[in-house]
Design a protein around this motif. Sequence first.
Motif, PDB file in Angstrom:
ATOM      1  N   ARG A 155       1.241   4.366  -2.742  1.00  0.00           N
ATOM      2  CA  ARG A 155       1.106   5.764  -2.350  1.00  0.00           C
ATOM      3  C   ARG A 155       2.331   6.559  -2.823  1.00  0.00           C
ATOM      4  O   ARG A 155       2.208   7.582  -3.490  1.00  0.00           O
ATOM      5  CB  ARG A 155       0.976   5.847  -0.829  1.00  0.00           C
ATOM      6  CG  ARG A 155       0.417   7.159  -0.298  1.00  0.00           C
ATOM      7  CD  ARG A 155       0.230   7.073   1.214  1.00  0.00           C
ATOM      8  NE  ARG A 155       1.498   7.135   1.917  1.00  0.00           N
ATOM      9  CZ  ARG A 155       2.098   8.272   2.278  1.00  0.00           C
ATOM     10  NH1 ARG A 155       1.527   9.428   2.015  1.00  0.00           N
ATOM     11  NH2 ARG A 155       3.257   8.251   2.904  1.00  0.00           N
ATOM     12  N   GLN A 156       3.502   6.025  -2.507  1.00  0.00           N
ATOM     13  CA  GLN A 156       4.751   6.707  -2.851  1.00  0.00           C
ATOM     14  C   GLN A 156       4.913   6.910  -4.354  1.00  0.00           C
ATOM     15  O   GLN A 156       5.412   7.918  -4.803  1.00  0.00           O
ATOM     16  CB  GLN A 156       5.955   5.871  -2.358  1.00  0.00           C
ATOM     17  CG  GLN A 156       6.144   5.861  -0.860  1.00  0.00           C
ATOM     18  CD  GLN A 156       6.752   7.161  -0.364  1.00  0.00           C
ATOM     19  OE1 GLN A 156       7.297   7.926  -1.145  1.00  0.00           O
ATOM     20  NE2 GLN A 156       6.617   7.415   0.930  1.00  0.00           N
ATOM     21  N   HIS A 161       2.589   6.869  -6.767  1.00  0.00           N
ATOM     22  CA  HIS A 161       1.363   7.289  -7.476  1.00  0.00           C
ATOM     23  C   HIS A 161       0.797   6.136  -8.304  1.00  0.00           C
ATOM     24  O   HIS A 161       0.512   6.300  -9.482  1.00  0.00           O
ATOM     25  CB  HIS A 161       1.628   8.510  -8.360  1.00  0.00           C
ATOM     26  CG  HIS A 161       2.180   9.669  -7.589  1.00  0.00           C
ATOM     27  ND1 HIS A 161       1.398  10.448  -6.774  1.00  0.00           N
ATOM     28  CD2 HIS A 161       3.444  10.144  -7.484  1.00  0.00           C
ATOM     29  CE1 HIS A 161       2.168  11.370  -6.205  1.00  0.00           C
ATOM     30  NE2 HIS A 161       3.392  11.209  -6.599  1.00  0.00           N
ATOM     31  N   GLN A 168       0.842  -1.207   0.000  1.00  0.00           N
ATOM     32  CA  GLN A 168       0.000   0.000   0.000  1.00  0.00           C
ATOM     33  C   GLN A 168       0.872   1.250   0.000  1.00  0.00           C
ATOM     34  O   GLN A 168       0.640   2.202  -0.735  1.00  0.00           O
ATOM     35  CB  GLN A 168      -0.898   0.019   1.251  1.00  0.00           C
ATOM     36  CG  GLN A 168      -2.000  -1.016   1.242  1.00  0.00           C
ATOM     37  CD  GLN A 168      -2.728  -1.063   2.574  1.00  0.00           C
ATOM     38  OE1 GLN A 168      -2.109  -1.303   3.614  1.00  0.00           O
ATOM     39  NE2 GLN A 168      -4.038  -0.849   2.557  1.00  0.00           N
ATOM     40  N   GLU A 169       1.904   1.215   0.843  1.00  0.00           N
ATOM     41  CA  GLU A 169       2.801   2.354   0.974  1.00  0.00           C
ATOM     42  C   GLU A 169       3.495   2.646  -0.372  1.00  0.00           C
ATOM     43  O   GLU A 169       3.626   3.801  -0.789  1.00  0.00           O
ATOM     44  CB  GLU A 169       3.833   2.056   2.075  1.00  0.00           C
ATOM     45  CG  GLU A 169       4.799   3.168   2.390  1.00  0.00           C
ATOM     46  CD  GLU A 169       4.137   4.497   2.760  1.00  0.00           C
ATOM     47  OE1 GLU A 169       3.050   4.474   3.377  1.00  0.00           O
ATOM     48  OE2 GLU A 169       4.704   5.549   2.410  1.00  0.00           O
TER      49      GLU A 169
END
Lengths: 157, 265
Positions: A94-95, A97, A90-91
């Motif tokens: 996010r990082q 895009h 998930q991270e």
Amino acid sequence: MTVKVSLTVNGKPASAEVEERTLLVNFIRDSLRLTGTHVGCDTAQCGACTIHMNGRAVKSCNMLAMQAEGADLVTIEGIAKADGTLHPMQEAFRQHHGLQCGFCTPGMVMSAIDLVKNFPDPSEELIREQLDGNLCRCTGYHNIVKAIKAASQTMRS
Amino acid sequence: MYSFSYQKAKTVADAAKVLAKDGDAKLLAGGQSLIAAMKLRLAHPSAVIDLGTIKELSGIKGDSKAVAIGAMTRHAEVASSAAVKKAIPALASLAGGIGDRMVRNMGTIGGSLANNDPAADYPAAVLALGATIVTNKRKIAADEFFKGMYETALQKGEIITSVSFPVPKRAAYMKFKNPASRYAIVGVFVADSGSGVRVAVTGAAPSVFRVAAMEKALAAKFAPESVANIAVPEKGLNSDLHAKADYRAHLVTVMAKRAVEAAMK
Ligand SMILES: Cc1cc2nc3c(=O)[nH]c(=O)nc-3n(C[C@H](O)[C@H](O)[C@H](O)COP(=O)(O)OP(=O)(O)OC[C@H]3O[C@@H](n4cnc5c(N)ncnc54)[C@H](O)[C@@H]3O)c2cc1C
Ligand code: FES
Ligand code: FES
């Protein structure tokens, strides 16, 4: 007629009365109110409904709730830590895009975790090939592939 | 989806008993074809008998002569099996190329063979390797099993329990995929048993078939050039929005050539 389905979802026991013909995704979304698992196509093509059953990624729109009786399920709601720390996958999304509208994202993340479990150090080509069960209408996939590659490194270390 | 009654079978005999009593009951394996067909109301069984909990139907046993795969063994298990990879790598790689990873985690070899989709992959391996399909009633040779589009030699109430593949000297499968579904537009499995060569084609026609001219040429000389000039007739081949019959005929030769090349590596 209804039947009772009992199983484990995100580490907790869950059960509900459902019709025999209830699809697993409807049980998850309607009975358990875990609406992070999406329905994109309802015809087993897009992967938005991907969850883990006994540690393996499956399309929850293409199976009956009763087929998961007694199984151990993990949905997108169950992968972050209790304190809210995101799962490395998930991270990485996010990082890097790895999402725009976010509709495909829960399925992408669940499928990608299964991918990295099977191929701990995937090449970009392999990620593209092994992600063929998940469709995204927004991103053009580049950042999704980047995110998975990055997550494979953090998940290994 | 129309409603139906659902039950989990404990044993094969259990499932057979229900099937014998109710002619409109259907077996459920991975559900990757059946559930989709039920949603479209193309199938509307009165009862669904889930084979998922029958342990004895799942698993892989192999030695240097043959590999036996239980009917409920998932495509992903065949693809990653050390025994299959060692004995018949072409079969492991075929299983790893079916659909996508989620489909492979659910779909089974028994379900795929019973369904006999014209574009399915396993039928090509079963026919080219000369496998034997074992049911709760008898053993069926591959040459007798595939009867036509979605049709097999299975009788009412008959349940596939396992499939036994003789280990070939060399073999390979090449598939020209439909990029959306990953089903075979044309797939060719070439197997050299040491005492003969068999070539099976899936995706091209209503049901899997062998190409005798290619088999003869490869038996004389196992090399890509042996099949390069052998074309299958267009007549009777599938023609749809994905590929016309003449293109499928062309692909059969191309995929056969590539499969022979791959088998020689
Ligand atoms: C998106 C998607 C892509 C796919 N791509 C491919 C592909 O590229 N190549 C390919 O080959 N397939 C593909 N498939 C099909 C997939 O391989 C299915 O798993 C397979 O066709 C059916 O297996 P199943 O275990 O899901 O059977 P089910 O759907 O449960 O059953 C299929 C039929 O077989 C019968 N049956 C099941 N088990 C037995 C048994 N032991 N004895 C007798 N009858 C039985 C059932 O009653 C039913 O009629 C795809 C499917 C999907 C959803
Ligand atoms: S909603 Fe399940 S695959 Fe699209
Ligand atoms: S981010 Fe919109 S569908 Fe993938």
